[in-house]
Design a protein around this motif. Structure first.
Motif, PDB file in Angstrom:
ATOM      1  N   ALA A  76      37.418  45.647  45.839  1.00  0.00           N
ATOM      2  CA  ALA A  76      39.215  44.477  46.502  1.00  0.00           C
ATOM      3  C   ALA A  76      39.053  42.979  46.447  1.00  0.00           C
ATOM      4  O   ALA A  76      39.682  42.083  46.097  1.00  0.00           O
ATOM      5  N   ARG A  79      39.797  40.665  43.624  1.00  0.00           N
ATOM      6  CA  ARG A  79      41.360  40.487  43.004  1.00  0.00           C
ATOM      7  C   ARG A  79      42.229  38.920  43.677  1.00  0.00           C
ATOM      8  O   ARG A  79      42.367  38.447  43.036  1.00  0.00           O
ATOM      9  N   GLY A 229      49.246  39.759  47.716  1.00  0.00           N
ATOM     10  CA  GLY A 229      50.623  41.136  47.236  1.00  0.00           C
ATOM     11  C   GLY A 229      50.352  41.535  49.047  1.00  0.00           C
ATOM     12  O   GLY A 229      51.219  40.889  49.537  1.00  0.00           O
ATOM     13  N   TYR A 236      47.192  42.154  55.006  1.00  0.00           N
ATOM     14  CA  TYR A 236      46.553  42.073  54.092  1.00  0.00           C
ATOM     15  C   TYR A 236      46.091  42.803  52.992  1.00  0.00           C
ATOM     16  O   TYR A 236      44.756  42.798  52.893  1.00  0.00           O
ATOM     17  N   LYS A 238      45.015  44.574  50.251  1.00  0.00           N
ATOM     18  CA  LYS A 238      44.349  45.061  48.921  1.00  0.00           C
ATOM     19  C   LYS A 238      43.800  44.411  48.040  1.00  0.00           C
ATOM     20  O   LYS A 238      43.356  44.420  46.889  1.00  0.00           O
ATOM     21  N   THR A 239      43.641  42.928  48.457  1.00  0.00           N
ATOM     22  CA  THR A 239      42.501  42.365  48.455  1.00  0.00           C
ATOM     23  C   THR A 239      40.934  42.202  49.442  1.00  0.00           C
ATOM     24  O   THR A 239      40.267  41.624  48.626  1.00  0.00           O
TER      25      THR A 239
END
Length: 309
Positions: A76, A79, A229, A236, A238-239
């Motif tokens: 991840a 990203r 995101g 946070y 997602k990254t």
């Protein structure tokens, strides 16, 4: 440049092995006369913000992400690194290294961490021991490839993570100093960030759900074309990777801190989180560090100004 190829999650191990084999290429190609630095990089808001803000100060920044025990979704982090590379070009490279065996050899597993929590009278050895191992491995990489500058995204706004407390950061900074490496958290404080107050906010901060710096940093990144995101409060995810083993440890830590306050301790005292750091660093120190590497008081602090709450 990123050392990992995109693909299915089932090929994680194969690509991580490739990353280990690629470290010599990425770090070995750095121009020794250029302004180079390693940046400990999770792909989260703070490390991405630190990378973007530090970009003008260096010719090459290698984003260093570690795969450690209990970590899932390590890719991840790409990203965020892909967006940094898109915005800043080849100034950035991203290296993901699997150091699970390295961490286990120096920190131990679940049983050892539970014993260390009891012995040293604090409740965070799983995470602090992991971070300690990351720094030891980073020092080895620096000595192997002639790198003299290391950055990270630590900040004073995280009330939960012991590794971001000022006294721990000062101790780790002196470890790097003794190894001839400049270590800093260039955005440990931000003058534009105001500290929120109130009981609910304090509780959320100790649960690692609220950091006063996250909102302004996400907005700053977004204005420069870097999207973290969707988030919940200051989370946070997602990254950046997640550590499934840290969840039960940290869930227990919150009530335990209320019943049995964590002991700070002193170096060589055999108690507290500073005593734990000293003992574990001494036991796991790379051979490239001098035998007298334990830091003494009064060394320079490169972590920034201001006091941690």
């Amino acid at each position: 440049m990123c050392c990992l190829e995109q693909g299915s999650p089932g090929a994680d191990r194969k690509r991580l092995v490739k990353a280990v084999n690629t470290s010599a290429q990425i770090l070995g190609e750095l121009d020794p006369g250029a302004r180079n630095a390693l940046l400990l990089f999770s792909g989260g808001v703070d490390s991405t913000y630190t990378a973007a803000r530090s970009a003008p100060d260096y010719d090459r920044l290698v984003l260093l992400t570690y795969q450690v025990p209990g970590m899932v979704n390590v890719e991840a982090s790409t990203r965020s690194s892909a967006q940094l590379i898109r915005v800043f070009g080849r100034r950035f490279s991203h290296l993901i290294l699997d150091i699970r065996d390295f961490v286990m050899a120096r920190r131990g597993g679940v049983g050892q961490c539970l014993r260390d929590n009891l012995r040293y009278r604090f409740h965070y050895s799983w995470c602090l021991g992991c971070k300690m191992s990351m720094h030891l491995h980073t020092i080895e990489l620096c000595h192997r490839y002639g790198i003299t500058t290391v950055l990270d995204g630590s900040n004073e706004y995280d009330l939960h993570a012991l590794e971001q407390y000022r006294d721990v950061k000062e101790w780790i900074t002196r470890i790097y100093d003794s190894a001839g490496i400049h270590f800093s958290s260039p955005h440990y404080t931000d003058q534009a960030v105001s500290h929120s107050r109130g009981l609910l906010n304090t509780i959320l901060k100790h649960l690692a759900l609220l950091h006063d710096s996250t909102g302004p940093r996400v907005a700053w990144l977004r204005a420069r074309g870097i999207d973290m995101g969707r988030g919940f409060l200051s989370q946070y995810r997602k990254t950046q990777p997640s550590c499934v083993m840290s969840l039960p440890f940290n869930a227990l830590r919150v009530p335990l801190k209320l019943l049995w306050p964590e002991v700070r301790g002193e170096e060589g005292g055999g108690v507290g989180y500073l005593g734990y750091l000293a003992d574990r660093f001494q036991a796991g120190a790379p051979s490239t560090l001098p035998l007298h590497f334990r830091p003494g008081p009064g060394a320079a602090d490169h972590s920034g100004s201001g006091n941690h709450p």
